[in-house]
Structures are given as C-alpha cells and as structure tokens.
Motif scaffolding. Structure first.
Motif, PDB file in Angstrom:
ATOM      1  N   ARG A 292       0.987  -0.997   0.204  1.00 11.59           N
ATOM      2  CA  ARG A 292      -0.158  -0.020  -0.052  1.00 11.59           C
ATOM      3  C   ARG A 292       0.924   1.134  -0.064  1.00 11.59           C
ATOM      4  NH1 ARG A 292      -1.948   4.326   0.407  1.00 11.59           N
ATOM      5  NH2 ARG A 292      -4.073   5.123   0.932  1.00 11.59           N
ATOM      6  N   ASP A 293       1.970   1.335   0.757  1.00  7.19           N
ATOM      7  CA  ASP A 293       2.844   2.504   0.734  1.00  7.19           C
ATOM      8  C   ASP A 293       3.615   2.685  -0.630  1.00  7.19           C
ATOM      9  OD1 ASP A 293       2.281   2.971   3.353  1.00  7.19           O
ATOM     10  OD2 ASP A 293       3.877   1.646   4.242  1.00  7.19           O
ATOM     11  N   VAL A 294       3.993   1.476  -1.242  1.00  5.64           N
ATOM     12  CA  VAL A 294       4.671   1.571  -2.612  1.00  5.64           C
ATOM     13  C   VAL A 294       3.890   2.031  -3.577  1.00  5.64           C
ATOM     14  CG1 VAL A 294       6.258   0.572  -4.118  1.00  5.64           C
ATOM     15  CG2 VAL A 294       6.437   0.289  -1.457  1.00  5.64           C
ATOM     16  N   THR A 295       2.611   1.413  -3.809  1.00  2.00           N
ATOM     17  CA  THR A 295       1.994   1.322  -5.022  1.00  2.00           C
ATOM     18  C   THR A 295       0.610   2.410  -4.818  1.00  2.00           C
ATOM     19  OG1 THR A 295       0.578  -0.480  -4.420  1.00  2.00           O
ATOM     20  CG2 THR A 295       2.784  -0.888  -5.675  1.00  2.00           C
ATOM     21  N   GLY A 296       0.348   2.730  -3.568  1.00  3.16           N
ATOM     22  CA  GLY A 296      -0.812   3.510  -3.365  1.00  3.16           C
ATOM     23  C   GLY A 296      -2.032   2.592  -3.333  1.00  3.16           C
ATOM     24  N   THR A 297      -2.038   1.436  -3.459  1.00  2.92           N
ATOM     25  CA  THR A 297      -3.253   0.575  -3.560  1.00  2.92           C
ATOM     26  C   THR A 297      -2.696  -0.871  -2.816  1.00  2.92           C
ATOM     27  OG1 THR A 297      -2.714  -0.234  -5.788  1.00  2.92           O
ATOM     28  CG2 THR A 297      -4.152   1.661  -5.723  1.00  2.92           C
ATOM     29  N   TYR A 298      -3.806  -1.411  -2.626  1.00  4.31           N
ATOM     30  CA  TYR A 298      -3.645  -3.009  -2.194  1.00  4.31           C
ATOM     31  C   TYR A 298      -3.923  -4.017  -3.284  1.00  4.31           C
ATOM     32  CZ  TYR A 298      -3.962  -1.386   2.629  1.00  4.31           C
ATOM     33  OH  TYR A 298      -3.732  -0.898   3.924  1.00  4.31           O
ATOM     34  N   ASP A 299      -4.120  -3.426  -4.471  1.00  2.00           N
ATOM     35  CA  ASP A 299      -4.388  -4.379  -5.530  1.00  2.00           C
ATOM     36  C   ASP A 299      -3.610  -5.587  -5.652  1.00  2.00           C
ATOM     37  OD1 ASP A 299      -6.522  -2.787  -6.137  1.00  2.00           O
ATOM     38  OD2 ASP A 299      -5.793  -2.174  -8.143  1.00  2.00           O
ATOM     39  N   LEU A 300      -2.160  -5.368  -5.646  1.00  2.00           N
ATOM     40  CA  LEU A 300      -1.069  -6.288  -5.766  1.00  2.00           C
ATOM     41  C   LEU A 300      -1.164  -7.228  -4.560  1.00  2.00           C
ATOM     42  CD1 LEU A 300       1.414  -7.360  -7.448  1.00  2.00           C
ATOM     43  CD2 LEU A 300       2.916  -5.945  -6.102  1.00  2.00           C
ATOM     44  N   ALA A 301      -1.598  -6.978  -3.483  1.00  2.00           N
ATOM     45  CA  ALA A 301      -1.575  -7.796  -2.395  1.00  2.00           C
ATOM     46  C   ALA A 301      -3.005  -8.717  -2.586  1.00  2.00           C
ATOM     47  CB  ALA A 301      -1.754  -6.938  -1.164  1.00  2.00           C
ATOM     48  N   TRP A 302      -4.014  -8.116  -2.920  1.00  2.00           N
ATOM     49  CA  TRP A 302      -5.045  -9.230  -3.334  1.00  2.00           C
ATOM     50  C   TRP A 302      -4.739 -10.235  -4.443  1.00  2.00           C
ATOM     51  CZ3 TRP A 302      -8.154  -8.410   0.724  1.00  2.00           C
ATOM     52  CH2 TRP A 302      -8.143  -7.123   1.179  1.00  2.00           C
ATOM     53  N   THR A 303      -3.937  -9.758  -5.551  1.00  3.76           N
ATOM     54  CA  THR A 303      -3.786 -10.548  -6.411  1.00  3.76           C
ATOM     55  C   THR A 303      -2.807 -11.809  -6.115  1.00  3.76           C
ATOM     56  OG1 THR A 303      -4.299  -8.855  -7.963  1.00  3.76           O
ATOM     57  CG2 THR A 303      -3.059 -10.561  -8.984  1.00  3.76           C
TER      58      THR A 303
END
Length: 454
Positions: free
Chosen positions: A396-407
């Motif tokens: 979240r800090d690096v990309t600004g979203t949680y999308d990569l975490a969910w994927t």
C-alpha cells in the motif's frame, strides 16, 4: 344400610429434583466470555490503521509490522499454552493473559512513538492473546467434560468469530465518533471486566471443587499430568512431525490460509474499502458479517469432512478462495453493491472452512499426537498471516493501492490447492469419512487406540 369403605389415600409422588446445572457449563460460559473479551483487540487493527496514519504520519508498513508481530506471537505462543496451563494453572494463565491484553490496549492512548505501538500491539497483546488460543478451549473441554466435548469445543472456538460480530461495528463507530483512543479504552475495559469473573468461577479441574467432569461415571479416574511432560510432548511432537513431508505440506498450505484470512482480509479489508470511498463503519460491518457466516461454513465443512476426502475439500476451498481474491479489486466501490455482498457471503462461508479437514489430516497422519501437531500447523498459519499483514502494508505504501496484495495472495491460494492434493493418505485409511466415522463410533477409545487405528 350402606357400608362405606374408606379409600386408602396414596401419598403424592415425590417432586422431581430441581434441575442442577453442572458447574462445567458455568466454566464453559466463563471461558467463552473470556475468549470474546480477549479477542476484542484482534478486531480493532483494521479500523485503527487509517486514524493512526493520519494522526502520527506513520506508514502503513510500520503499523502493519506491529499487527504482524501480534499475529506471529499469537501463533508461536499457542503451542505452549497447554504447557503453561499445566505448570501454572488455567485461572492464573487466563488472568495474566487478560491483564496483558488490557494493558496493551490501554497504553496505546499514551503512545507517541512507533516503538511504543510495536510493544503495545505486537508484544503485549500478541503474547496475551496467544496464551488464550485454541489450546485454551481444548484444555477446558478435555478437563471439564467427558460427554459433549465436541459441542463445547465448537462453542468455545466460536468465540473468536463472535468477537468480530460484537466488537468490530462498535469499534468502527467509536473511531468515527469520539476517536480511536476511546475505542481502545473500550476494548481495554472489556478485557479487564472479565478478570473478576475468571477469578471467581474458573477452576483448573472439576476435582478442585469436589466434582467429576460432566458426563463422567462413578468409576472415573482423573488422569495424571505433569508440566514437564506436557512441554516435552509438545516439542517431541514437533520434532517427529517435522521429519515428514506431510507436515510441511499441511503447515505450508495452512500458512497460506492464514495469509489470506487473518493477515490480509482481517487487517486490510477495511482500509482498502475506505480507499475506494466506503465509510469505515460500513466496511467494518461487512467484515463482521464474514465473522458470522464463518460459523455456518465451519459446521458445514465439518459435516463434509466426515463424508469426503479432506484433501479434495481443501483443494476446492483454497482454489475458490484464490479466485475470489483475484476478483476482489474490481468489486470495491463507495457503497455496497450486489457483487461485493456476494463476495462477502462466499468468503465468510469459506473463512475457516479449512480447519476441520486440516485437523482431520493431522489426526489421520499423526494419531494420538494429531492435536498437538495441529497446534504447530496453526502456528504456521499465524506466521503466514504475520508476513502478509506486514507485506500488504508495504504494498500500500509503495503502490498506493492494495491491488497487488489481493492478486498475489490469490495466486498463493492456488499454490495451496496444489500442495494439499500432494498429501498422501494416512496408513490404513480408505477415506476421510471412515476416519471421522470410526472416531465417532469409537466413543470412549483411548488416545493410544486412536493412534493405532490411524
């Protein structure tokens, strides 16, 4: 003249004795309340992340590290909880655990530095809640009950789900209103309020108050236990199990289970939904709904485990969970839409559905030590949750979203589905149904007989 014959008046039937509630049920009730009070703080991090970030400027990664340490210590303390209770007594350990949780929650209102967050959230609450994990429920059920042990274990285990229903919406409203400090003090008070009840009613064994366990006959003999034996058996079971491939497959898949549930969903669903404009109380209510639905899912999963191959059940659970996580980033919106509601219902039913088949596989492969081995598999579950709780905050800090975490976690679930399919059958078993059914029919068999059968 009419002769009257005197009728012999029969004495009235003696009144049936008033029903007397066995003390074991009061002990179970106190334990349930204690589990709910102890678990209260575990519902709060998801609604505390954004307020702490806004007030102190701490990164999501830093806050998530404290949550991850909490989850890690919860898992690593749990396998030794039974040994602690053997050595110091249930009442003493539970009282100390509640005081630690209360202190960790209450002291957060005074914190000003990141290290204080890590000590309060991570160390104090982590050790305290870990001392009251599933081993607490199992210990109470085994000591106080001979009959209804499964029912009591299930009710006590449900305490961890009930806390989401009880605390999360309330905490979210407090955070939105008076603020996160008020919410933290409420959780502190909830844990502290249970302590007098524990001191008053909780006892280590029924023999301490001159009783036999519930359902025990007059020929019941209390088993002899020793603190050293409990600790040695815990470590010995780990050593023996760690030399098998089955243990590492189960531990690895269950670590992914923890990563996708406690680590990602419990910790980051609310702030992720808030990022898309959803109000915090609404998002918290959705997460609480997951906690309610998992009761239904767990019961149904236990019923299925008695009848179908546990490996295939786990593969289906992990596969469907992974698919749902891959789709989740497309479902977030400012309000609750039907696709999101469908996701919540499905994910809630799948939330802890992995527990019954995983326990069955531990029992099938490790016999009398199956419960202890499951404790170590549960520790792996919390390790996975800890790592992903921290990693998702960094994402979240690096990309600004949680999308990569969910994927990424969705892909890991697909890997877990493959891992459980590789697990071999236990020796002499023809299916999960025969294992569970045989255990049910065995009734009073000893642990040694169960190990021989497994």
């Amino acid at each position: 003249m009419r002769i009257r014959t005197a009728r012999t008046r029969q004495p009235p039937d003696p009144a049936p004795p008033a029903p007397r509630v066995h003390r074991a049920w009061w002990v179970a009730l106190v334990c349930f309340i204690a589990l709910v009070g102890a678990a209260g703080f575990r519902a709060t991090p998801s609604v505390f992340i954004d307020p702490l970030h806004q007030e102190f400027g701490w990164s999501h990664g830093t806050i998530s590290f404290a949550v991850g340490l909490n989850v890690l210590l919860y898992g690593l303390t749990a396998p030794f909880a039974s040994a602690l209770m053997e050595r110091y007594g249930i009442r003493q350990v539970v009282t100390a655990a509640l005081l630690l949780i209360s202190a960790g929650s209450g002291l957060t209102v005074f914190m000003r530095s990141e290290w204080q967050l890590i000590v309060c959230w991570g160390l104090l609450v982590g050790v305290g809640s870990g001392s009251m994990a599933l081993a607490f429920a199992a210990t109470v059920a085994n000591r106080w009950f001979v009959a209804r042990t499964g029912l009591v274990s299930g009710i006590l285990t449900a305490g961890s789900a009930t806390e989401q229903l009880v605390f999360l919406p309330l905490v979210a409203l407090l955070v939105e209103g008076p603020g996160w400090r008020t919410a933290s003090l409420v959780v502190c008070g909830a844990a502290l309020a249970v302590v007098p009840l524990v001191v008053w009613l909780l006892r280590d064994r029924p023999e301490d108050v001159g009783l036999r366990p519930y359902g025990a006959g007059p020929d019941y003999v209390a088993p002899e236990t020793g603190a050293t034996g409990a600790l040695r058996r815990t470590l010995s079971a780990l050593w023996q199990a760690s030399r098998t491939r089955v243990f590492w497959l189960l531990a690895g898949s269950f670590a992914i289970c923890g990563a996708s549930s406690n680590g990602l969903m419990s910790t980051h669903f609310v702030p992720a939904a808030h990022d898309h404009g959803m109000a915090v109380p609404v998002a918290a209510s959705l997460l609480a709904l997951i906690g309610v639905l998992d009761l239904v899912g767990t019961v149904c999963s236990g019923w299925l485990t008695d009848r179908f191959d546990s490996r295939r059940l786990l593969a289906v659970y992990y596969g469907l969970r992974g698919l749902s996580l891959l789709l989740l980033p497309m479902l977030f919106a400012g309000s609750v839409q039907p696709p999101m509601l469908f996701f919540i219902i499905f994910y809630g039913l799948d939330w802890v559905a992995t527990v019954p088949p995983t326990m069955a596989l531990c029992r099938e492969h490790f016999g009398a030590d199956g419960a202890i081995v499951f404790g170590w598999v549960l520790a792996a579950h919390q390790v996975g949750a800890s790592v992903v709780a921290f990693a998702a905050g960094l994402v979240r800090d690096v990309t600004g979203t949680y999308d990569l975490a969910w994927t990424g976690t969705g892909v890991l679930c697909a890997l877990a589905a493959l891992m459980v399919l590789v697990v071999r059958r236990g020796p002499g078993m023809t299916g999960a149904a025969s294992d569970a059914g045989g255990a049910s029919r065995a009734g009073g068999r000893t642990g040694a007989e169960g190990a021989a059968r497994g």
